[in-house]
Scaffold this motif. Structure first.
Motif, PDB file in Angstrom:
ATOM      1  N   GLY A 250       0.805  -1.221   0.000  1.00 23.05           N
ATOM      2  CA  GLY A 250       0.000   0.000   0.000  1.00 23.05           C
ATOM      3  C   GLY A 250       0.838   1.270   0.000  1.00 23.05           C
ATOM      4  O   GLY A 250       2.055   1.248  -0.183  1.00 23.05           O
ATOM      5  N   LYS A 251       0.183   2.392   0.201  1.00 24.17           N
ATOM      6  CA  LYS A 251       0.852   3.691   0.182  1.00 24.17           C
ATOM      7  C   LYS A 251       1.776   3.819   1.383  1.00 24.17           C
ATOM      8  O   LYS A 251       1.390   3.539   2.522  1.00 24.17           O
ATOM      9  N   VAL A 252       2.990   4.262   1.119  1.00 22.75           N
ATOM     10  CA  VAL A 252       3.968   4.451   2.189  1.00 22.75           C
ATOM     11  C   VAL A 252       3.900   5.884   2.692  1.00 22.75           C
ATOM     12  O   VAL A 252       3.983   6.842   1.910  1.00 22.75           O
ATOM     13  N   THR A 253       3.739   6.037   3.991  1.00 25.20           N
ATOM     14  CA  THR A 253       3.743   7.346   4.635  1.00 25.20           C
ATOM     15  C   THR A 253       4.875   7.379   5.652  1.00 25.20           C
ATOM     16  O   THR A 253       5.454   6.341   6.002  1.00 25.20           O
ATOM     17  N   ARG A 254       5.172   8.562   6.139  1.00 24.95           N
ATOM     18  CA  ARG A 254       6.216   8.658   7.168  1.00 24.95           C
ATOM     19  C   ARG A 254       5.842   7.837   8.396  1.00 24.95           C
ATOM     20  O   ARG A 254       6.709   7.247   9.052  1.00 24.95           O
ATOM     21  N   GLU A 255       4.562   7.767   8.692  1.00 23.61           N
ATOM     22  CA  GLU A 255       4.107   7.051   9.888  1.00 23.61           C
ATOM     23  C   GLU A 255       4.252   5.535   9.752  1.00 23.61           C
ATOM     24  O   GLU A 255       4.529   4.846  10.738  1.00 23.61           O
ATOM     25  N   ASN A 256       4.052   5.002   8.534  1.00 21.61           N
ATOM     26  CA  ASN A 256       4.104   3.546   8.408  1.00 21.61           C
ATOM     27  C   ASN A 256       5.356   3.046   7.689  1.00 21.61           C
ATOM     28  O   ASN A 256       5.539   1.838   7.509  1.00 21.61           O
ATOM     29  N   ALA A 257       6.236   3.964   7.270  1.00 24.70           N
ATOM     30  CA  ALA A 257       7.393   3.587   6.447  1.00 24.70           C
ATOM     31  C   ALA A 257       8.306   2.582   7.147  1.00 24.70           C
ATOM     32  O   ALA A 257       8.776   1.630   6.527  1.00 24.70           O
ATOM     33  N   LEU A 258       8.558   2.770   8.431  1.00 26.60           N
ATOM     34  CA  LEU A 258       9.487   1.890   9.130  1.00 26.60           C
ATOM     35  C   LEU A 258       8.928   0.475   9.207  1.00 26.60           C
ATOM     36  O   LEU A 258       9.634  -0.504   8.922  1.00 26.60           O
ATOM     37  N   ASP A 259       7.654   0.349   9.574  1.00 32.65           N
ATOM     38  CA  ASP A 259       7.044  -0.978   9.668  1.00 32.65           C
ATOM     39  C   ASP A 259       7.022  -1.674   8.314  1.00 32.65           C
ATOM     40  O   ASP A 259       7.280  -2.889   8.220  1.00 32.65           O
ATOM     41  N   LYS A 260       6.734  -0.933   7.250  1.00 30.64           N
ATOM     42  CA  LYS A 260       6.683  -1.534   5.919  1.00 30.64           C
ATOM     43  C   LYS A 260       8.077  -1.966   5.458  1.00 30.64           C
ATOM     44  O   LYS A 260       8.242  -3.001   4.800  1.00 30.64           O
ATOM     45  N   SER A 261       9.095  -1.175   5.801  1.00 32.27           N
ATOM     46  CA  SER A 261      10.464  -1.538   5.453  1.00 32.27           C
ATOM     47  C   SER A 261      10.887  -2.824   6.157  1.00 32.27           C
ATOM     48  O   SER A 261      11.471  -3.731   5.544  1.00 32.27           O
ATOM     49  N   VAL A 262      10.567  -2.915   7.452  1.00 31.09           N
ATOM     50  CA  VAL A 262      10.901  -4.123   8.208  1.00 31.09           C
ATOM     51  C   VAL A 262      10.163  -5.330   7.636  1.00 31.09           C
ATOM     52  O   VAL A 262      10.731  -6.418   7.499  1.00 31.09           O
ATOM     53  N   GLU A 263       8.911  -5.127   7.262  1.00 32.43           N
ATOM     54  CA  GLU A 263       8.120  -6.214   6.683  1.00 32.43           C
ATOM     55  C   GLU A 263       8.749  -6.721   5.385  1.00 32.43           C
ATOM     56  O   GLU A 263       8.825  -7.930   5.132  1.00 32.43           O
ATOM     57  N   MET A 264       9.225  -5.788   4.553  1.00 35.10           N
ATOM     58  CA  MET A 264       9.839  -6.185   3.294  1.00 35.10           C
ATOM     59  C   MET A 264      11.148  -6.939   3.533  1.00 35.10           C
ATOM     60  O   MET A 264      11.408  -7.986   2.923  1.00 35.10           O
ATOM     61  N   PHE A 265      11.987  -6.436   4.437  1.00 33.31           N
ATOM     62  CA  PHE A 265      13.260  -7.118   4.695  1.00 33.31           C
ATOM     63  C   PHE A 265      13.039  -8.487   5.340  1.00 33.31           C
ATOM     64  O   PHE A 265      13.829  -9.407   5.114  1.00 33.31           O
ATOM     65  N   ARG A 266      11.977  -8.632   6.108  1.00 35.32           N
ATOM     66  CA  ARG A 266      11.657  -9.952   6.652  1.00 35.32           C
ATOM     67  C   ARG A 266      11.386 -10.939   5.503  1.00 35.32           C
ATOM     68  O   ARG A 266      11.743 -12.119   5.579  1.00 35.32           O
ATOM     69  N   LEU A 267      10.783 -10.428   4.440  1.00 36.48           N
ATOM     70  CA  LEU A 267      10.407 -11.268   3.307  1.00 36.48           C
ATOM     71  C   LEU A 267      11.599 -11.657   2.439  1.00 36.48           C
ATOM     72  O   LEU A 267      11.634 -12.751   1.879  1.00 36.48           O
ATOM     73  N   ILE A 268      12.604 -10.767   2.344  1.00 32.78           N
ATOM     74  CA  ILE A 268      13.685 -10.989   1.376  1.00 32.78           C
ATOM     75  C   ILE A 268      15.014 -11.396   2.000  1.00 32.78           C
ATOM     76  O   ILE A 268      15.941 -11.747   1.265  1.00 32.78           O
ATOM     77  N   SER A 269      15.101 -11.396   3.346  1.00 31.35           N
ATOM     78  CA  SER A 269      16.396 -11.600   3.993  1.00 31.35           C
ATOM     79  C   SER A 269      16.705 -13.042   4.364  1.00 31.35           C
ATOM     80  O   SER A 269      17.811 -13.341   4.818  1.00 31.35           O
ATOM     81  N   GLY A 270      15.755 -13.933   4.243  1.00 29.36           N
ATOM     82  CA  GLY A 270      16.027 -15.324   4.587  1.00 29.36           C
ATOM     83  C   GLY A 270      16.167 -15.536   6.076  1.00 29.36           C
ATOM     84  O   GLY A 270      15.750 -14.722   6.898  1.00 29.36           O
ATOM     85  N   ARG A 271      16.815 -16.625   6.442  1.00 29.62           N
ATOM     86  CA  ARG A 271      16.887 -17.016   7.850  1.00 29.62           C
ATOM     87  C   ARG A 271      17.795 -16.111   8.691  1.00 29.62           C
ATOM     88  O   ARG A 271      17.755 -16.172   9.914  1.00 29.62           O
ATOM     89  N   THR A 272      18.612 -15.276   8.049  1.00 31.00           N
ATOM     90  CA  THR A 272      19.510 -14.399   8.806  1.00 31.00           C
ATOM     91  C   THR A 272      18.861 -13.060   9.156  1.00 31.00           C
ATOM     92  O   THR A 272      19.526 -12.173   9.692  1.00 31.00           O
ATOM     93  N   PHE A 273      17.576 -12.902   8.861  1.00 28.88           N
ATOM     94  CA  PHE A 273      16.871 -11.664   9.204  1.00 28.88           C
ATOM     95  C   PHE A 273      16.905 -11.419  10.710  1.00 28.88           C
ATOM     96  O   PHE A 273      16.649 -12.324  11.509  1.00 28.88           O
ATOM     97  N   ARG A 274      17.260 -10.190  11.095  1.00 33.38           N
ATOM     98  CA  ARG A 274      17.271  -9.783  12.494  1.00 33.38           C
ATOM     99  C   ARG A 274      16.447  -8.502  12.622  1.00 33.38           C
ATOM    100  O   ARG A 274      16.871  -7.442  12.178  1.00 33.38           O
ATOM    101  N   GLU A 275      15.263  -8.620  13.212  1.00 34.84           N
ATOM    102  CA  GLU A 275      14.344  -7.487  13.222  1.00 34.84           C
ATOM    103  C   GLU A 275      14.902  -6.278  13.953  1.00 34.84           C
ATOM    104  O   GLU A 275      14.771  -5.145  13.483  1.00 34.84           O
ATOM    105  N   GLU A 276      15.528  -6.478  15.095  1.00 40.43           N
ATOM    106  CA  GLU A 276      16.011  -5.343  15.874  1.00 40.43           C
ATOM    107  C   GLU A 276      17.048  -4.533  15.090  1.00 40.43           C
ATOM    108  O   GLU A 276      16.988  -3.298  15.048  1.00 40.43           O
ATOM    109  N   GLU A 277      18.005  -5.221  14.457  1.00 35.47           N
ATOM    110  CA  GLU A 277      19.030  -4.524  13.678  1.00 35.47           C
ATOM    111  C   GLU A 277      18.413  -3.825  12.469  1.00 35.47           C
ATOM    112  O   GLU A 277      18.763  -2.677  12.151  1.00 35.47           O
TER     113      GLU A 277
END
Length: 289
Positions: A162-189
């Protein structure tokens, strides 16, 4: 941080350490602060003077002003790029990077690029061969649309973000990296790097224009056959954004290139692989000597 003028663009950059110049080229939508500081520190410890910068349209570097392409236009361009409107191409971003080297009085540098940054690094090696000592292309591809394609799951997820806003940008970025990073994904970092970038600058339009530049740029496969700089290709077998076939095609296109595959790496730079990645970059740099 400092600024330099290049190719009509004002580029924000930062330099760390001393030694052999090494230009780090960030990927789509990434800012210079998107490089993990620990990764930069280890490159400095390995004997490099590390230069990081914001590509055009991102961070604090000059932004274009034309309307960005829509999500629908970009989805269509994944398979049919002809007719996609774009203000610039990957080769223009390569000229920006070379212009930054000019501004810093650096004649030649080792160039390491990730994702879109790998494409830019390839263009530097193709179009500005006298400026590059060695090439490292990480989680990238050649521009041939038959290789390096995003998985169906990733493609299907894009409209749902969906539309990216300043308010939701961080959560959407984390969601995308969770999808593309494989088993080495680290949410906090991932969240911390995203937070720093978001506080520094927020501009989804620039990322859309960069995406258009990727899709509109030509296949580099034939041109890569003329690259003479010692070349290294690194890819993760769990990469779902740029399939490993993109890295394999890159190493097959460049004479004498070496390939390093990690079975547990996705579209990211996992901390647990930094030592091996930096050792490989260093060994490739030694080939240039």
């Amino acid at each position: 941080m400092a600024q330099a003028s290049s190719n009509g663009i004002t580029i924000e950059y930062e330099v760390f350490g001393s030694g052999e110049p090494l230009l780090l080229v960030m990927g789509l939508g990434g800012q210079l602060v998107s490089w993990p500081k620990g990764f930069i520190d280890e490159l400095v410890a390995a004997g490099f003077q590390v230069v990081v910068f914001d590509n055009r349209d991102i961070g604090l570097t000059t932004k274009m002003t034309s309307p960005p392409p829509s999500v629908r236009e970009l989805m269509v361009a994944m398979v049919r790029p002809k007719g996609l409107r774009t203000d610039y191409y990957i080769s223009d971003m390569a000229k920006d990077a070379v212009g930054l080297l000019d501004a810093l009085n650096i004649d030649t540098a080792h160039v390491v690029g990730v994702s879109m940054g790998g494409m830019i690094a390839q263009c530097i090696a193709i179009e500005h061969p006298s400026r590059i000592r060695s090439l490292t292309s990480i989680m990238s591809t050649t521009g041939n649309r038959r290789v390096g394609r995003a998985s169906a799951r990733v493609v299907a997820s894009l409209p749902r973000l969906g539309k990216v806003t300043r308010e939701n940008a961080l959560d959407k970025s984390v969601e995308m990296f969770r999808l593309i990073s494989g088993r080495t994904f680290r949410e906090e970092e991932t969240r911390e790097l995203g937070r720093v970038a978001l506080e520094r600058n927020f501009d989804p339009d620039g990322q859309a224009r960069q995406t258009a530049a990727i899709f509109a740029s030509p296949d580099r496969t034939a041109a890569l056959q003329a690259v003479q700089a010692p070349s290294l290709v690194i890819h993760g077998l769990e990469d779902t954004l740029v399939a490993p076939s993109g890295g394999i095609a890159t190493v097959e296109a460049i004479p004498g290139a070496r390939l390093l595959l990690f079975p547990d790496m996705g579209h990211n730079l996992p901390r647990g692989r930094w030592v091996e990645i930096i050792d490989a970059i260093s060994n490739n740099a030694k080939r240039a000597r």
